[in-house]
Scaffold this active site. Structure first.
Site, mmCIF file in Angstrom:
data_model
loop_
_atom_site.group_PDB
_atom_site.id
_atom_site.type_symbol
_atom_site.label_atom_id
_atom_site.label_comp_id
_atom_site.label_asym_id
_atom_site.label_seq_id
_atom_site.Cartn_x
_atom_site.Cartn_y
_atom_site.Cartn_z
ATOM 1 N N LYS A 104 -1.972 -4.722 -12.952
ATOM 2 C CA LYS A 104 -2.054 -3.694 -11.910
ATOM 3 C C LYS A 104 -0.703 -3.492 -11.217
ATOM 4 C CE LYS A 104 -3.924 -6.989 -8.510
ATOM 5 N NZ LYS A 104 -5.096 -7.328 -7.691
ATOM 6 N N ARG A 105 0.180 -4.483 -11.336
ATOM 7 C CA ARG A 105 1.502 -4.375 -10.709
ATOM 8 C C ARG A 105 2.466 -3.584 -11.581
ATOM 9 N NH1 ARG A 105 6.170 -7.338 -10.895
ATOM 10 N NH2 ARG A 105 5.230 -8.865 -12.298
#
Length: 544
Positions: free
Chosen positions: A293-294
């Site tokens: 997700k980063r």
């Protein structure tokens, strides 16, 4: 009252139900034989991860393919990471992807509450009986003591954890424990494991088959000092009393399986079937890693919603990474829906599923192309209203024209597939509308201005003389005009007659004049749609 019961009463003072009472309150479900009960149990810690969508999609299909129940449970015991409003977002996004929730948080159902923070009576009732039976005990070790123990284990190259000789509070007498609680010392509740790490348990996973896993010997925390349960304990209680038949989750939970098997057995609860899904991976310059997700915008379901991917496209893709035979099924059943395909455990990949955005884009192009035009217009309009104000205003300006544009090329011998997401549409069609075309006039043409003026003037004259574009003979007619203006038919003609430009340049000049784009829709479609008057106006602008 025995000393053990006194300790249990002190730890769980407001218990009103026994495990037997809970069994009656939450009886086995009245479903047909073979019907499966699955769940999606997210934590309200932010956005819906693409991997979570995958897990919920699989769990939903497994349940509904068997005429079973798929329910939503919210695991909100990690209060520090909770993000307000994220549960509503999760539910909304699941519904966008046609994942039907039969019961659960925000829905009806007799096996609730479906919010873990509201199930403390159930957890404490079970803990009370566990303490009475010697299956659980209070632990007063501070974080400093636990850190010191971990350092000793690390220096001795031993497994870290609270077990065996390192389980200090396990050997406290009942009187000592009672005294410490009465003195107000903070404590957690631990499960008293009877396992031996050197031994193995036989464990069957629906996807991975028969496995041999080391027994659990950790005295894990089952209730934190704030009174909230941990995942391991809550999972056992919830999946038992909600009568879950199949626990479908990511393979990162596989190492926890021995803990859960041991606790189900200790409590004499029926063990559900487990299926551990492959982790979704990303190809990063030749290296496989987990979808992050980063690092990866596509790790969030919001990305696909905001970019305007048709939900069916992503569901079709999830089917392809779930079962290896889905693509073969889809080729043989071109007009089938995802709901027509039944997932099979033995067709799941044992390796990490590789997330391929380019493949999703290709699937999405096909989905958009095949979508009935009225359905497509409605979906694009609804999406644009929220995410693309420019596109929404164009649609409102002339919805019939928009419908005609979106139908361009669909019936051609080689049909056009222009879009893979709704976010692409505005940049593709804005030149079709007078209001937005005029904002493009400042863009420079790549051709000599005198040549542009000459071509546009001749093309305008042909329109004024009654030439009507059509796809049968218009192209040949334009070749004749172009040749009179010294545009070569082909490379041989250019070489033999020492010409500078080819027919493709002639067509490109007209295309740029009418669209300010090198690549655009078929010129016949464009002229028929914007009309002769607007076509002439644009030619005049290019001449001037």
């Amino acid at each position: 009252m025995t000393k053990q019961e006194e300790l249990a009463k002190l730890m769980c003072p407001n218990v009103k139900m026994t495990i037997e009472d809970l069994e009656k309150k939450y009886p086995p479900r009245n479903l047909k034989e073979g019907a499966k009960v699955t769940r999606f149990a997210p934590s309200p810690t932010g956005f819906l991860h693409t991997g979570s969508l995958f897990a919920s999609f699989v769990a939903s299909k497994i349940a509904h393919d068997s005429d079973g129940i798929f329910y939503l449970r919210i695991e909100d015991t990690d209060t520090k990471r909770e993000v307000k409003g994220s549960v509503d977002t999760l539910v909304k996004q699941l519904s966008l992807f046609n994942i039907t929730i039969d019961e659960g948080y925000g829905f009806n159902g007799q096996y609730g509450p479906y919010l873990q923070s509201e199930r403390s009576d159930i957890y404490n009732s079970v803990i009370y009986e566990m303490v009475c039976k010697g299956l659980a005990y209070p632990c007063f070790c501070s974080s400093e003591e636990l850190n010191a123990t971990r350092e000793i284990q690390t220096s001795n190259k031993e497994r870290p954890g609270y077990y065996g000789k390192y389980a200090k509070c396990r050997n406290l007498s009942i009187d000592e424990a009672i005294m410490k609680i009465k003195n107000g010392e903070p404590y957690v509740v631990r499960f008293k494991s009877d396992g031996n790490f050197e031994n193995h348990i036989d464990f069957h996973d629906e996807i991975r088959g028969d496995l041999s896993l080391s027994e659990n010997d950790l005295d894990i925390v089952i209730r934190k000092s704030d009174g909230l349960p941990t995942y391991h304990f809550a999972h056992v209680c919830d999946d038992h009393f909600m009568r879950t038949t199949h626990v479908i989750r990511g393979e990162e939970w596989l190492p926890s399986a021995p803990i859960h098997v041991q606790m189900f057995k200790a409590l004499n609860f029926k063990l559900p079937h487990y299926a551990h899904l492959p982790v979704i991976m990303k190809n990063d310059n030749g290296n496989r890693r987990k979808l992050s997700k980063r690092l990866d915008p596509e790790a969030s379901v919001s990305y696909f919603v905001e970019q305007g991917y048709p939900t069916d496209a992503l569901l079709i893709y999830l089917c392809t990474i779930a079962n290896s035979n889905y693509e073969e099924f889809r080729l043989a059943n071109v007009d089938s829906k995802v709901s027509d395909f039944k997932l099979s455990y033995d067709k799941f990949s044992l390796d990490g599923a590789l997330f391929d955005l380019e493949k999703i884009n290709n699937i999405s192009k096909d989905v958009i192309f095949k979508m009935p035009i009225d359905e497509l217009i409605e979906k694009v309009k609804n999406w644009a209203k929220t995410y693309d104000n420019n596109l929404y205003n164009l649609i409102l300006e002339d919805e019939d024209m928009f419908k005609k544009i979106m139908n361009f090329g669909k019936n051609d011998p080689q049909p056009r597939k222009d879009y893979y997401k709704y976010a692409e549409i505005y940049s593709h069609i804005q030149y079709m509308y007078k209001s937005s075309f005029d904002s493009l006039l400042a863009e420079e043409t790549p051709y000599d201005k005198a040549l542009v003026s000459k071509v546009c003037s001749v093309f305008k004259e042909s329109l004024l003389n009654g030439m009507k574009p059509n796809k049968e003979d218009w192209f040949a007619y334009q070749k004749e005009i172009a040749r009179k203006l010294d545009f070569a038919y082909n490379k041989k003609d250019m070489r033999d007659n020492q010409l500078t430009y080819m027919f493709s340049d002639y067509m490109a000049i007209i295309r740029v004049a009418l669209t300010k784009r090198k690549n655009a829709f078929d010129l016949v479609d464009i002229i028929e749609t914007i009309g002769i008057n607007e076509t002439i106006r644009r030619l005049d602008l290019s001449v001037n």
